[in-house]
Design a protein around this motif. Structure first.
Motif, PDB file in Angstrom:
ATOM      1  N   ASN A 274      33.943 -63.775 -15.251  1.00  0.00           N
ATOM      2  CA  ASN A 274      33.962 -64.093 -13.827  1.00  0.00           C
ATOM      3  C   ASN A 274      35.064 -65.096 -13.492  1.00  0.00           C
ATOM      4  OD1 ASN A 274      31.604 -62.901 -12.068  1.00  0.00           O
ATOM      5  ND2 ASN A 274      30.733 -63.277 -14.098  1.00  0.00           N
ATOM      6  N   SER A 277      38.344 -63.124 -13.427  1.00  0.00           N
ATOM      7  CA  SER A 277      38.421 -62.263 -12.249  1.00  0.00           C
ATOM      8  C   SER A 277      38.701 -63.085 -10.991  1.00  0.00           C
ATOM      9  CB  SER A 277      37.108 -61.482 -12.094  1.00  0.00           C
ATOM     10  OG  SER A 277      37.158 -60.601 -11.004  1.00  0.00           O
ATOM     11  N   THR A 296      37.292 -56.034 -12.362  1.00  0.00           N
ATOM     12  CA  THR A 296      35.916 -56.532 -12.278  1.00  0.00           C
ATOM     13  C   THR A 296      35.585 -57.380 -13.494  1.00  0.00           C
ATOM     14  OG1 THR A 296      34.982 -54.637 -13.430  1.00  0.00           O
ATOM     15  CG2 THR A 296      35.233 -54.459 -11.035  1.00  0.00           C
ATOM     16  N   CYS A 298      33.102 -56.999 -15.281  1.00  0.00           N
ATOM     17  CA  CYS A 298      32.553 -56.102 -16.295  1.00  0.00           C
ATOM     18  C   CYS A 298      33.651 -55.560 -17.210  1.00  0.00           C
ATOM     19  CB  CYS A 298      31.817 -54.951 -15.609  1.00  0.00           C
ATOM     20  SG  CYS A 298      30.948 -53.871 -16.753  1.00  0.00           S
ATOM     21  N   GLU A 313      34.048 -48.487 -18.608  1.00  0.00           N
ATOM     22  CA  GLU A 313      34.782 -49.305 -17.642  1.00  0.00           C
ATOM     23  C   GLU A 313      36.267 -49.060 -17.849  1.00  0.00           C
ATOM     24  OE1 GLU A 313      32.949 -50.896 -15.479  1.00  0.00           O
ATOM     25  OE2 GLU A 313      31.153 -50.377 -16.615  1.00  0.00           O
ATOM     26  N   ARG A 589      26.587 -55.747  -8.062  1.00  0.00           N
ATOM     27  CA  ARG A 589      27.698 -55.140  -7.328  1.00  0.00           C
ATOM     28  C   ARG A 589      29.003 -55.860  -7.636  1.00  0.00           C
ATOM     29  NH1 ARG A 589      30.517 -56.580  -2.925  1.00  0.00           N
ATOM     30  NH2 ARG A 589      29.167 -58.392  -2.591  1.00  0.00           N
ATOM     31  N   ARG A 590      28.960 -57.172  -7.630  1.00  0.00           N
ATOM     32  CA  ARG A 590      30.173 -57.942  -7.897  1.00  0.00           C
ATOM     33  C   ARG A 590      30.602 -57.817  -9.351  1.00  0.00           C
ATOM     34  NH1 ARG A 590      27.116 -61.679  -4.946  1.00  0.00           N
ATOM     35  NH2 ARG A 590      26.766 -62.914  -6.843  1.00  0.00           N
ATOM     36  N   ARG A 592      30.251 -55.283 -11.452  1.00  0.00           N
ATOM     37  CA  ARG A 592      30.851 -53.996 -11.785  1.00  0.00           C
ATOM     38  C   ARG A 592      31.748 -53.430 -10.691  1.00  0.00           C
ATOM     39  NH1 ARG A 592      28.123 -49.145 -13.744  1.00  0.00           N
ATOM     40  NH2 ARG A 592      30.082 -48.827 -14.844  1.00  0.00           N
ATOM     41  N   GLY A 593      31.823 -54.114  -9.557  1.00  0.00           N
ATOM     42  CA  GLY A 593      32.633 -53.593  -8.476  1.00  0.00           C
ATOM     43  C   GLY A 593      32.082 -52.299  -7.919  1.00  0.00           C
TER      44      GLY A 593
END
Length: 749
Positions: A274, A277, A296, A298, A313, A589-590, A592-593
């Protein structure tokens, strides 16, 4: 018993395992050659003994099918007493068919051979299934030495290529295999790679000498490597270490130095992904536009773990990610982009030669005398191109030579062929004197030896399509084979199915039901295990113990109540760990986009384009739309898996992240209770979770199987809000005041 007669080619020179080691000393039953440079396809092992002197039983190394079983001859036939010392002929051969990764090329078969058993478990017959840790017999005599076996692992040519990823020589591929990935990650860093000493470059930068896009980034000068290096990235119990290897004058790779990535780096992977990113978002804000495509967390997490994206991914098209790690080189200790074009990325699944592995297939003779130029060169101590018998003996005790031999995968004839012509071809060299054998074996002795070989042989009695021909066997170093594949955590459908309790507080299920569920969920659970649990079996015990109660032993990916009667409503539990509440779905959601919902209606009519929902327990309501439909977490196996993994890694407690941190403490009821509180927060299914963990430990860990049933005492779950069990980390010992019966019924068919 006393040692057998010394000084001949068959009976060992002195006591086997005289040093008390589990694997025999060089030259006396060791792999792959003897003092006389005769091929030896396995290792002689001595059974460890308990405090009362009882020898441990011989157990199967993995699930498989018996393809040959021979009870020990009790008639004292002369052929088994070569030179008047007894050798037991009890034998079991198991075919192991399993998966080491995803796809047909990772579906493998190999054979384990257990020879010289004093007794063989009577129920073992050809065609019967056996399972890891099943007792197959008791160690017997090897030339008068008691409590020992010959243990061997072989495969055919096709399966060698699947197991190793190639069929000859050093690793030449520019990048590693993707169907099977496990263990350490390796980077081959070419000469001329830039190393930056001053500071960590921005992840958007592939080369920090490039012109900067804004004032946020300033370029820095770099040194370049003046030779090729290999970097090993090792994750273990929360730590990550990068070790640099370089090639010495003998062609071997030796350690130059190591660099730790910071205390608890593995535990902090979620936070680190994170952080990296977010740097892209910061960059775009500084530039004032969508300058950089934001990867992302992930996909960043996957690259940090494996050095590359594996397929579930992928970096967005046109995006850039510099996998910057600090490494030690002779030029400098500094930052290298391990995602740079030209750097090869591999794993232990590639059996890289720089990790010591070699494939030996250069013996063109049919003799049992090793004719491999490679091995003879290793044993050429003085380097004169001529290997005397004295040099062979000396070389087998040199650590560097023993290290090479310990990872040599060799192709040569099996010693268990009964064919007379084959015996003459393989052993005829004993009738002539040579440097390997100064005194030739007399004809009468050779006749006795031939009868002895035939009495022990069995290869022609086996009929199995995967069995290699007697003269085409690839032999693995047994100890290294087991150590190596312990790093591979990929579970076949059958192996995962054994992890589904057939009898528990959650009810009874048949093997067929267990296998159906195991087959359905094997792939996504293996992805979780490999990517987020670092293929650590203790972690898998805990993850599955929680998953089983959340999903009713993999029956459903949807909370049965579907949120009716609960504050989280349509954001009810879905996936392997039953994600609940909008804030958790939004975090996913954040992570893995996940794209916004593309249609007007959601699967649950309680969610509309304008509806609002309590974001968390006691939090204000917010509109969910146009975010993704949460139902995909239940219907898509990858979403079901990745959402559970995100929760597992992101869980915060005592100012720390990652439930793996707790799982690494062991499998005691106190730890199980602590993790149950982290996952569920309340008492739902608490006793079930306590029951699942020891059942899973029975299947996945190494302790011998226990009796059919037994009591488990475990601590109560403290009330939510003031959990005594979780007041300290690691969890303190709590008096066990509750009991549940564990039924250790067969988890297999």
């Amino acid at each position: 018993m006393d040692s057998a007669e010394a000084g001949n080619t068959v009976v060992p020179d002195h006591d086997l395992c005289a040093a008390g080691m589990q694997e025999c000393a060089p030259g006396n039953g060791a792999y792959p050659v003897s003092y006389n440079l005769g091929w030896h396809g396995g290792a002689h092992l001595i059974a460890p003994r308990d405090a009362h002197g009882a020898a441990a039983p011989v157990r199967a190394i993995a699930d498989g099918t018996i393809i040959y079983a021979r009870q020990t001859d009790a008639s004292e036939k002369p052929a088994l007493s070569y030179r008047n010392v007894r050798t037991d002929d009890g034998c079991v051969v198991i075919r192991h068919s399993t998966q080491i990764g995803d796809g047909d090329s990772a579906s493998v078969s190999f054979f384990s051979i257990y020879m010289h058993l004093q007794t063989v478990t009577p129920s073992l017959v050809a065609g019967r299934k056996v399972y890891r840790k099943d007792v197959i017999g008791i160690a017997g005599q090897v030339y008068g030495q008691t409590g020992q076996i010959h243990f061997e692992i072989v495969c055919n040519q096709a399966d060698l290529e699947k197991l190793v990823g190639r069929n000859t020589g050093p690793l030449t591929a520019t990048t590693g295999r993707r169907d099977a990935i496990y263990g350490n990650i390796w980077f081959r860093v070419p000469k001329g790679t830039p190393v930056f000493e001053n500071r960590e470059p921005h992840p958007y930068r592939l080369d920090d000498r490039e012109p900067p896009p804004c004032a946020l980034i300033t370029p820095q000068a770099a040194r370049t490597t003046d030779q090729e290096y290999v970097i090993r990235m090792r994750y273990q119990r929360g730590e990550c270490t990068l070790t640099t290897f370089h090639k010495d004058g003998d062609g071997q790779y030796v350690v130059f130095g190591s660099q730790a990535c910071g205390s608890g780096y593995e535990y902090g992977l979620y936070r680190e992904a994170n952080r990296l990113s977010a740097k892209y978002i910061e960059l775009n804000e500084s530039v004032g536009s969508a300058y950089a495509i934001v990867p992302t967390p992930c996909v960043i997490c996957e690259i940090l773990r494996f050095g590359r994206s594996l397929g579930t991914e992928a970096l967005p098209a046109g995006s850039k990610f510099g996998h910057w790690r600090k490494i030690a080189t002779p030029e400098a200790v500094g930052w290298v982009n391990l995602n740079l074009t030209g750097i090869g990325v591999y794993s232990d699944a590639d059996f890289p030669h720089w990790a010591g592995w070699s494939l030996i297939d250069d013996d063109t003779t049919a003799k049992s005398l090793c004719g491999s130029p490679t091995i003879r060169r290793w044993l050429d101590v003085n380097g004169d191109g001529h290997v005397s018998h004295a040099e062979m003996v000396q070389g087998l005790h040199i650590d560097a030579v023993r290290t090479r031999l310990s990872k040599a995968i060799c192709k040569f004839p099996i010693e268990w062929s009964r064919n007379e012509d084959s015996i003459d071809r393989r052993w005829g060299w004993l009738k002539e004197s040579s440097e390997s054998l100064p005194v030739a074996l007399p004809t009468n002795d050779f006749v006795l030896l031939k009868a002895h070989i035939q009495a022990l042989a069995f290869w022609e009695e086996i009929h199995d399509p995967h069995l290699p021909p007697a003269d085409q066997c690839w032999h693995f170093p047994p100890k290294a084979f087991i150590e190596h594949f312990r790093k591979c955590g990929w579970l076949s459908a059958s192996e995962l199915s054994q992890c589904l309790p057939r009898t528990s507080l959650s009810g009874n299920i048949t093997w067929n039901v267990a296998f159906e569920r195991g087959s359905t969920h094997a792939k996504p659970i293996n992805f979780i295990y490999r990517k987020y649990l670092n293929e650590c079996r203790i972690r898998l015990v805990h993850f599955l113990a929680q998953t089983h109660i959340e999903t009713d032993v993999l029956r459903t990916m949807v909370e049965d109540s579907k949120g009716y009667g609960y504050a989280y409503g349509p954001f009810y539990g879905r996936g392997y760990l039953q994600l609940t509440w909008p804030f958790n779905y939004d975090a996913y959601r954040r992570f893995r986009g996940v794209a916004s919902h593309g249609v007007s209606a959601y699967a649950d009519p309680r969610i509309t384009s304008t509806s609002t929902h309590a974001w968390a327990d006691g939090a204000a309501a917010q509109r969910w739309s146009p975010r993704f439909d949460p139902h995909i977490v239940a219907t898509d196996p990858i979403h079901a898996a990745e959402s559970a993994a995100m929760y597992w890694l992101a869980k915060t407690f005592r100012g720390k992240h990652n439930i793996n941190r707790a799982a690494d403490l062991g499998t005691s009821p106190a730890v199980v209770g602590f993790i149950s509180w982290l996952v569920n927060g309340g008492g739902h299914g608490y006793t079930n979770r306590q029951q699942f963990a020891p059942l899973l430990a029975e299947v996945l860990l190494d302790q011998p199987r226990r009796a059919d049933s037994g009591p488990l005492r475990y601590p109560p779950l403290s009330p939510p809000g003031s959990p005594e069990l979780c007041s300290t980390f690691p969890p303190a010992a709590v008096p066990s005041t509750q009991t549940v019966t564990i039924i250790y019924v067969a988890q297999k068919p």
